[in-house]
Scaffold this motif. Structure first.
Motif, mmCIF file in Angstrom:
data_model
loop_
_atom_site.group_PDB
_atom_site.id
_atom_site.type_symbol
_atom_site.label_atom_id
_atom_site.label_comp_id
_atom_site.label_asym_id
_atom_site.label_seq_id
_atom_site.Cartn_x
_atom_site.Cartn_y
_atom_site.Cartn_z
ATOM 1 N N LEU A 97 5.977 10.988 3.320
ATOM 2 C CA LEU A 97 4.574 10.587 3.546
ATOM 3 C C LEU A 97 3.678 11.153 2.450
ATOM 4 C CD1 LEU A 97 3.886 10.986 7.397
ATOM 5 C CD2 LEU A 97 4.617 8.954 6.147
ATOM 6 N N ASP A 98 3.856 12.443 2.182
ATOM 7 C CA ASP A 98 2.985 13.090 1.198
ATOM 8 C C ASP A 98 3.222 12.537 -0.210
ATOM 9 O OD1 ASP A 98 1.864 14.550 3.211
ATOM 10 O OD2 ASP A 98 3.140 16.311 2.898
ATOM 11 N N ALA A 99 4.488 12.307 -0.539
ATOM 12 C CA ALA A 99 4.800 11.788 -1.876
ATOM 13 C C ALA A 99 4.235 10.381 -2.056
ATOM 14 C CB ALA A 99 6.309 11.795 -2.088
ATOM 15 N N VAL A 100 4.313 9.574 -1.012
ATOM 16 C CA VAL A 100 3.776 8.207 -1.107
ATOM 17 C C VAL A 100 2.259 8.258 -1.254
ATOM 18 C CG1 VAL A 100 3.452 6.008 0.102
ATOM 19 C CG2 VAL A 100 5.688 7.145 0.165
ATOM 20 N N ASN A 101 1.629 9.085 -0.449
ATOM 21 C CA ASN A 101 0.166 9.190 -0.535
ATOM 22 C C ASN A 101 -0.297 9.652 -1.915
ATOM 23 O OD1 ASN A 101 -1.485 8.417 1.844
ATOM 24 N ND2 ASN A 101 0.067 9.616 2.907
ATOM 25 N N VAL B 273 7.266 2.519 -2.800
ATOM 26 C CA VAL B 273 6.588 2.328 -1.511
ATOM 27 C C VAL B 273 5.080 2.249 -1.728
ATOM 28 C CG1 VAL B 273 6.105 3.351 0.751
ATOM 29 C CG2 VAL B 273 8.435 3.428 -0.187
ATOM 30 N N ALA B 274 4.561 3.145 -2.562
ATOM 31 C CA ALA B 274 3.119 3.127 -2.847
ATOM 32 C C ALA B 274 2.713 1.782 -3.451
ATOM 33 C CB ALA B 274 2.776 4.261 -3.813
ATOM 34 N N ALA B 275 3.512 1.288 -4.380
ATOM 35 C CA ALA B 275 3.191 0.005 -5.034
ATOM 36 C C ALA B 275 3.191 -1.137 -4.022
ATOM 37 C CB ALA B 275 4.189 -0.265 -6.159
ATOM 38 N N ASP B 276 4.131 -1.093 -3.066
ATOM 39 C CA ASP B 276 4.193 -2.153 -2.042
ATOM 40 C C ASP B 276 2.980 -2.098 -1.125
ATOM 41 O OD1 ASP B 276 6.590 -3.083 -3.028
ATOM 42 O OD2 ASP B 276 7.809 -1.900 -1.644
ATOM 43 N N LEU B 277 2.607 -0.885 -0.712
ATOM 44 C CA LEU B 277 1.432 -0.737 0.160
ATOM 45 C C LEU B 277 0.183 -1.238 -0.569
ATOM 46 C CD1 LEU B 277 2.269 2.799 1.633
ATOM 47 C CD2 LEU B 277 2.245 0.637 2.919
ATOM 48 N N LEU B 278 0.082 -0.908 -1.854
ATOM 49 C CA LEU B 278 -1.100 -1.325 -2.626
ATOM 50 C C LEU B 278 -1.116 -2.831 -2.859
ATOM 51 C CD1 LEU B 278 -1.284 1.639 -5.152
ATOM 52 C CD2 LEU B 278 -2.897 1.110 -3.300
ATOM 53 N N SER B 279 0.049 -3.428 -2.989
ATOM 54 C CA SER B 279 0.071 -4.870 -3.245
ATOM 55 C C SER B 279 -0.454 -5.614 -2.011
ATOM 56 C CB SER B 279 1.467 -5.358 -3.651
ATOM 57 O OG SER B 279 2.310 -5.466 -2.537
ATOM 58 N N GLN B 280 -0.310 -5.015 -0.844
ATOM 59 C CA GLN B 280 -0.916 -5.617 0.339
ATOM 60 C C GLN B 280 -2.394 -5.282 0.424
ATOM 61 O OE1 GLN B 280 0.875 -7.731 1.862
ATOM 62 N NE2 GLN B 280 -0.914 -8.306 3.055
ATOM 63 N N GLU C 158 -2.606 7.452 -4.676
ATOM 64 C CA GLU C 158 -3.797 7.916 -5.393
ATOM 65 C C GLU C 158 -3.681 7.637 -6.890
ATOM 66 O OE1 GLU C 158 -5.164 11.971 -4.586
ATOM 67 O OE2 GLU C 158 -4.659 11.612 -2.466
ATOM 68 N N LYS C 159 -2.515 7.956 -7.425
ATOM 69 C CA LYS C 159 -2.299 7.779 -8.859
ATOM 70 C C LYS C 159 -2.379 6.298 -9.259
ATOM 71 C CE LYS C 159 1.524 7.975 -11.465
ATOM 72 N NZ LYS C 159 2.959 8.282 -11.536
ATOM 73 N N GLN C 160 -1.675 5.446 -8.471
ATOM 74 C CA GLN C 160 -1.605 4.029 -8.849
ATOM 75 C C GLN C 160 -2.936 3.298 -8.619
ATOM 76 O OE1 GLN C 160 1.826 2.009 -7.150
ATOM 77 N NE2 GLN C 160 3.159 3.762 -7.547
#
Lengths: 429, 429
Positions: free
Chosen positions: B274-278, B248-255, B282-284
């Protein structure tokens, strides 16, 4: 009608020019009314209704009682005719429903489209002498089939604040969800920005004069979509020796009565046909109540002799008529060659007024050459087609490497990473 | 990302507002360039190309030799990736071909639609650091399937007058008929009015900055259609406990890497998600080359806790996202509830970048809430659907009386007469 003999193809583009329209600069007026309606809501709408339509309206919304009263007033033979038209329009537009069809583009990659009705649509019906209840059917029926949740109609009242009963009857028949007594720029503004009475809609449909057209164009600034750019109505008839000149004349005149700025064009490979049609036009014009309009329209209009019917079709494709009638026993043979037209009527018994009212096709069509780049209104106009995809782990393994290479080449590394992170996870499973 | 807990439904509409864009008043500049290009043609186009792009171009048209040279320069693995994408995009868009289907609405009244490619279309491909060859595929492939005869591409050259080889390769693969080294307002003006070099087209497609967007809007004044109103790209992800937060984080960042004005939204019924994605974001983020852009975009972005996934879907329908990802093992169960979105990605392996490049769906989609009233680009965008009707003598006898009654009620007597004259003739046969 001006008669033109065998023009050279180099002249065709010039002959296809529409009569130039006086361009009124309405931008400022439109902007002022939108701003006023946005700020003052219903009060502004009522002010302009009084100013432009001379009607004082306490309540903008048409009541249940008014609708019922109108329904009672419509003669039963007109009700039956409307029901006949409705059944045909419904049948044809229902045939336009797109079935869900899943395409597996690569093993594990499934793509499809699903249609959803546009939730809130506005339908504008002009006022004036002729009550255009047929347009209520043409816009309300596809909206209903599409599943639009709110179908909001605006139409100007007469000086007594009354709306023509046939319009209210047609609206009740097609499930319009609310009707407001407001016309002109202020109606489009109300639909675009929303007021206490009139809900804001997502797309606005319907014909109108230059004020309404300018307002629809301006509504785009409020993220509202519209159906089609507006322009005067027009017909092009291609007739060969198998036509009936009386029928062709009647079809040309049925278009000519729309307005002095309408245009009708007759093409034939046969001079006798041109002359016979022109003679029939003279005879029939005399008997028409809207003779004055018709005579003015014919001044803009042309009958043209061209070598062959195939070349007539080529000419027509350049003209891109709103309505194209092929008055010939062989009409269907020419259909494949037609590339630009709003709606096509094939054969001697397919008169344009059938499509205007009751055959089932839509009468909201691209004018002024817009048939080159626009379709007429259809079920498509009332839906959004949403694409869906479902990719399995295997599917992503199949197409992932191509995505990674393309994203990297476009310098979009986060796009690439969304794939990489998944492919890595799959390697570790 | 801003974290918002359990907002009340009354607050949802406010949360769905896009970041406000600085409105540049470009109308005057656009009008000036259009007028100049209309008057001075290629000379004006070259002048602005020198002025805005700093490139001197003797010849606007890209030569055969330049194309061949570019093809030779593209690495073979990128060529293969583009071919993979092309095959999938072709397959999905071919599935959108509408078969002719005749509907007999009443005995003797046959109605149908036929699609025709828009004869001349223009494709605009922005320049800048990233060569958007994927957009060449997304616009060129449906144009080819639709049978558009001329597919004219404009794209700005770099300071040396050169176009990125991958763009030229993609154009050659999808059968673009001519390519011109021109960008910005002057490109849209050339396509809208035509010059000695650049043909006038009927519809203009493609993304671009605010100058290009303003020019596309202005082109309407030259009877040119356009694909979609423009706006910054965006994604909304609905994630439940079965999602993978890293994905999910990678998808949000790709946008988020598209631009500082992009917006990403995360909805979940589960605060741990929510917390895990956030945390994963940060990491990615640290590892991304476009980190600066991403960080700015995340300031506009929100992660929101909502009671249930069904309510997340309701929120999403109000937001009407360009891209909607449902990151859940149960994603397909929620598809029916989606009413407004450009393109939907179902499940944990359906990443948005798949749709951006290679799964087969189109990536030219409605942004900024336009998914409420617009579909994304599809085969439909490149065709006109023309209605046809063939009415027999019996057919007209069946529906003629209804037409006569309706035309008379609309006070259009010539319309009525076109039917009456035929019905009389049939009585006399």
């Amino acid at each position: 009608m001006q008669k033109i003999m065998n023009p050279q193809p180099a002249e065709w583009e010039g002959l296809c020019q529409r009569p130039e329209l006086p361009i009124a600069d309405l931008q400022q007026l439109v902007q002022q009314i939108f701003t006023d309606v946005k700020k003052n809501g219903d009060a502004a709408v009522k002010k302009y209704t009084s100013l432009f339509d001379g009607a004082v309206t306490d309540t903008l919304k048409v009541s249940e009682a008014e609708i019922n009263e109108a329904i009672a007033q419509v003669p039963s033979e007109l009700k039956e005719a409307i029901q006949t038209a409705k059944a045909n329009i419904e049948k044809f537009h229902t045939s336009q429903i797109e079935q869900k069809q899943v395409t597996e583009t690569t093993a594990g990659v499934n793509c499809w489209r699903e249609s959803r009705g546009i939730e809130k649509v506005g339908i504008y019906i002009p006022g004036g002498s002729a009550p255009l209840f047929s347009t209520v059917l043409m816009l309300g029926i596809p909206a209903q089939i599409a599943g639009c949740k709110e179908v909001i109609m605006c139409t100007p009242p007469d000086k007594n604040g009354v709306i023509n009963p046939a319009i209210l009857y047609a609206a009740s028949v097609v499930g319009v969800t609310a009707i407001y007594k407001v016309g002109g720029i202020q109606a489009i503004a109300a639909l675009a920005v929303g007021t206490d009475s009139v809900p804001k809609v997502f797309k606005i449909f319907g014909p109108g004069n230059q004020y309404v057209a300018a307002a629809k164009q301006y509504a785009v600034n409020y993220n509202v979509a519209t159906d089609l750019p507006a322009g005067p109505s027009e017909v092009l008839v291609i007739a060969d020796a198998t036509c009936n000149p009386e029928f062709v004349a009647a079809d040309l005149l049925s278009q000519a009565e729309h307005g002095a700025d309408s245009q009708v064009i007759l093409l034939s490979d046969n001079e006798t046909v041109l002359d016979a049609v022109n003679k029939a036009i003279e005879k029939q014009t005399d008997e028409l109540p809207r003779k004055d309009i018709v005579v003015k329209c014919l001044l803009n209009s042309k009958s043209i002799l061209i070598n062959s019917i195939d070349e007539c079709v080529t000419f027509s494709n350049i003209y891109a008529p709103e309505h194209l009638i092929i008055a010939s026993d062989r009409a269907e043979d020419y259909a494949d060659g037609i590339t630009s037209a709003g709606s096509v009527f094939l054969g001697n018994y397919s008169c344009e007024s059938a499509g205007d009212y009751a055959s089932g096709t839509n009468h909201t069509l691209p004018t002024n050459g817009y048939a080159r780049n626009y379709s007429g209104v259809s079920l498509d106009s009332f839906v959004k087609k949403i694409t869906f995809q479902k990719i399995t782990a295997t599917g992503l393994q199949n197409i992932g490497p191509a995505i990674e290479i393309m994203a990297a080449a476009e310098q979009l590394n986060a796009h690439k990473n969304a794939v990489t992170i998944r492919l890595k996870r799959l390697q570790n499973v």
